[in-house]
Design a protein around this motif. Structure first.
Motif, PDB file in Angstrom:
ATOM      1  N   UNK A 121       0.844  -1.196   0.000  1.00  0.00           N
ATOM      2  CA  UNK A 121       0.000   0.000   0.000  1.00  0.00           C
ATOM      3  C   UNK A 121       0.874   1.240   0.000  1.00  0.00           C
ATOM      4  N   UNK A 122       0.456   2.252  -0.756  1.00  0.00           N
ATOM      5  CA  UNK A 122       1.154   3.540  -0.789  1.00  0.00           C
ATOM      6  C   UNK A 122       0.221   4.608  -0.209  1.00  0.00           C
ATOM      7  N   UNK A 123       0.347   5.845  -0.687  1.00  0.00           N
ATOM      8  CA  UNK A 123      -0.432   6.933  -0.077  1.00  0.00           C
ATOM      9  C   UNK A 123      -0.872   7.986  -1.092  1.00  0.00           C
ATOM     10  N   UNK A 124      -0.936   7.620  -2.371  1.00  0.00           N
ATOM     11  CA  UNK A 124      -1.365   8.518  -3.436  1.00  0.00           C
ATOM     12  C   UNK A 124      -0.354   9.623  -3.744  1.00  0.00           C
ATOM     13  N   UNK A 125       0.867   9.511  -3.234  1.00  0.00           N
ATOM     14  CA  UNK A 125       1.894  10.504  -3.548  1.00  0.00           C
ATOM     15  C   UNK A 125       2.999   9.857  -4.378  1.00  0.00           C
ATOM     16  N   UNK A 126       3.772  10.687  -5.072  1.00  0.00           N
ATOM     17  CA  UNK A 126       4.891  10.185  -5.867  1.00  0.00           C
ATOM     18  C   UNK A 126       5.896   9.474  -4.971  1.00  0.00           C
ATOM     19  N   UNK A 127       6.220  10.093  -3.841  1.00  0.00           N
ATOM     20  CA  UNK A 127       7.209   9.508  -2.934  1.00  0.00           C
ATOM     21  C   UNK A 127       6.710   8.182  -2.354  1.00  0.00           C
ATOM     22  N   UNK A 128       5.451   8.158  -1.966  1.00  0.00           N
ATOM     23  CA  UNK A 128       4.884   6.931  -1.421  1.00  0.00           C
ATOM     24  C   UNK A 128       4.837   5.822  -2.447  1.00  0.00           C
ATOM     25  N   UNK A 129       4.510   6.174  -3.692  1.00  0.00           N
ATOM     26  CA  UNK A 129       4.475   5.178  -4.754  1.00  0.00           C
ATOM     27  C   UNK A 129       5.840   4.588  -5.032  1.00  0.00           C
ATOM     28  N   UNK A 130       6.869   5.437  -5.014  1.00  0.00           N
ATOM     29  CA  UNK A 130       8.226   4.944  -5.264  1.00  0.00           C
ATOM     30  C   UNK A 130       8.678   4.015  -4.141  1.00  0.00           C
ATOM     31  N   UNK A 131       8.396   4.392  -2.891  1.00  0.00           N
ATOM     32  CA  UNK A 131       8.804   3.554  -1.761  1.00  0.00           C
ATOM     33  C   UNK A 131       8.082   2.215  -1.768  1.00  0.00           C
ATOM     34  N   UNK A 132       6.759   2.243  -2.023  1.00  0.00           N
ATOM     35  CA  UNK A 132       5.980   0.999  -2.022  1.00  0.00           C
ATOM     36  C   UNK A 132       6.409   0.081  -3.157  1.00  0.00           C
ATOM     37  N   UNK A 133       6.643   0.666  -4.347  1.00  0.00           N
ATOM     38  CA  UNK A 133       7.056  -0.152  -5.487  1.00  0.00           C
ATOM     39  C   UNK A 133       8.434  -0.762  -5.257  1.00  0.00           C
ATOM     40  N   UNK A 134       9.347  -0.001  -4.658  1.00  0.00           N
ATOM     41  CA  UNK A 134      10.678  -0.544  -4.355  1.00  0.00           C
ATOM     42  C   UNK A 134      10.564  -1.740  -3.414  1.00  0.00           C
ATOM     43  N   UNK A 135       9.697  -1.627  -2.431  1.00  0.00           N
ATOM     44  CA  UNK A 135       9.462  -2.727  -1.495  1.00  0.00           C
ATOM     45  C   UNK A 135       8.895  -3.944  -2.208  1.00  0.00           C
ATOM     46  N   UNK A 136       7.939  -3.710  -3.088  1.00  0.00           N
ATOM     47  CA  UNK A 136       7.309  -4.802  -3.834  1.00  0.00           C
ATOM     48  C   UNK A 136       8.318  -5.512  -4.728  1.00  0.00           C
ATOM     49  N   UNK A 137       9.092  -4.755  -5.469  1.00  0.00           N
ATOM     50  CA  UNK A 137      10.042  -5.338  -6.416  1.00  0.00           C
ATOM     51  C   UNK A 137      11.123  -6.132  -5.701  1.00  0.00           C
ATOM     52  N   UNK A 138      11.514  -5.677  -4.526  1.00  0.00           N
ATOM     53  CA  UNK A 138      12.528  -6.416  -3.767  1.00  0.00           C
ATOM     54  C   UNK A 138      11.979  -7.747  -3.253  1.00  0.00           C
ATOM     55  N   UNK A 139      10.678  -7.777  -2.963  1.00  0.00           N
ATOM     56  CA  UNK A 139      10.068  -8.981  -2.402  1.00  0.00           C
ATOM     57  C   UNK A 139       9.631  -9.981  -3.469  1.00  0.00           C
ATOM     58  N   UNK A 140       9.458  -9.519  -4.702  1.00  0.00           N
ATOM     59  CA  UNK A 140       8.923 -10.385  -5.763  1.00  0.00           C
ATOM     60  C   UNK A 140       9.894 -10.416  -6.942  1.00  0.00           C
TER      61      UNK A 140
END
Length: 345
Positions: free
Chosen positions: A214-233
């Motif tokens: 989950x992110x927070x509708x912001x650019x920064x939140x999207x980048x952090x959440x996607x980085x977490x996702x990509x590292x896990x998958x």
């Protein structure tokens, strides 16, 4: 692969769009035959009695919200019989309550309100309704049916269904496909509805969400959440990202990770996303519309209600109490149709 469940949803949504199209056109097509419907259905675009409409929305700290406000103002400018009174955008519920109280004291003919918090604004909206001022509730619902004459909503559940259906059509024949989801703010009902619709559509073709952040509708939140996702998958076949504003950060994280083995579906319908789709050089190949026209639709509906008119293409004598807008999928094939109403992140 489009399932019966998804087809039923999309057909129902298309029916709503016909109603909204009637709102925009404001008149029925001429066939040479007499119109036997209510007389107030015809010629809605013609000038009528001047109405004062108060408009209040949240601060435009998000591309979609900025588009909501600008579209509402542009819609009002189309009519020579509308005087729009715009309150300053705010994320302070108490300030917005005072804005609505000012509208009531000034005796406006209608109020269009996108509340910063639906529950918090319910009481003052009821006060306006009891004063004889119709309230048009946009996007974030009040907690009482007595607080609004009309409610205009995007279809959050339908967004999930549309995104899931698109992914099913692309990879539904692969039962081992890895589907990931980057949500918005998990505590919000709209995010929960989007995720529920997505899961339901995937289930219809035998898929499920394998990885979710989950992110927070912001650019920064999207980048952090996607980085977490990509590292896990380490392997992904498809991603649905709920929001195109946060999608700017999501794409930045994808580029930084050098990943391109999957395709991505966005959400909301930003110009940035549509440009990516049109380029053909991005993992982002589709986005699901969450209309930024809701404020404009609210203005048009407020005008009709205040003037005692109804939707042009409906036989019903009055404007409906609830309008849920369609959530279509934009791809390279139809992107040019949607670019004119896209918003900038």
């Amino acid at each position: 692969m489009r399932t019966a469940h998804s087809r039923r949803h999309l057909v129902a949504a298309a029916g709503v769009m016909l109603a909204v199209t009637g709102l925009v056109t404001g008149c029925t097509a001429s066939t040479g035959e007499s119109n036997t419907g209510p007389t107030n259905n015809a010629n809605n675009s013609e000038s009528g009695e001047t109405v004062r409409i108060g408009f209040s929305g949240p601060a435009a700290d998000h591309g979609w919200l900025g588009a909501i406000n600008s579209a509402a103002i542009a819609e009002a400018e189309k009519y020579d019989d509308v005087e729009l009174v715009v309150a300053e955008g705010t994320n302070d519920a108490n300030l917005q309550i005072s804005q609505v109280e000012t509208f009531i004291n000034d005796g406006v003919d209608a109020i269009v309100l996108l509340p910063t918090d639906g529950a918090a604004l319910t009481e003052v909206a009821i006060k306006a309704m009891e004063a004889g001022i119709p309230v048009i509730n946009v996007d974030r619902e009040f907690s009482s049916p007595f607080a609004a004459r009309v409610t205009v909503l995007g279809d959050n559940y339908g967004m999930g269904v549309s995104a899931g259906t698109y992914i099913c059509e692309k990879i539904g024949d692969n039962p081992d496909a890895v589907v990931a989801e980057i949500a918005g703010i998990d505590s919000l009902p709209l995010t929960q509805d989007r995720s529920r619709g997505f899961a339901d559509a995937l289930e219809d073709c035998g898929l499920e969400v394998s990885n979710r952040v989950a992110a927070d509708f912001t650019v920064q939140g999207g980048e952090a959440a996607a980085s977490q996702l990509l590292a896990a998958a380490p392997q992904i076949d498809a991603i649905w990202n709920h929001d195109d504003d946060q999608g700017v950060g999501v794409l930045a994280a994808i580029d930084a990770a050098g990943r391109d083995e999957f395709f991505m579906v966005g959400g909301a319908g930003s110009k940035n996303a549509m440009d990516e789709i049109k380029s053909g050089d991005s993992v982002l190949e589709a986005t699901v519309i969450y209309p930024s026209t809701q404020g404009a639709d609210g203005i048009a509906l407020a005008r009709l209600v205040a003037q005692g008119k109804s939707l042009g293409d409906l036989v019903e004598q009055d404007v409906p109490t609830r309008i849920v807008l369609y959530a279509p999928v934009v791809t390279a094939e139809n992107v040019d149709e949607y670019l004119p109403t896209a918003f900038a992140s």
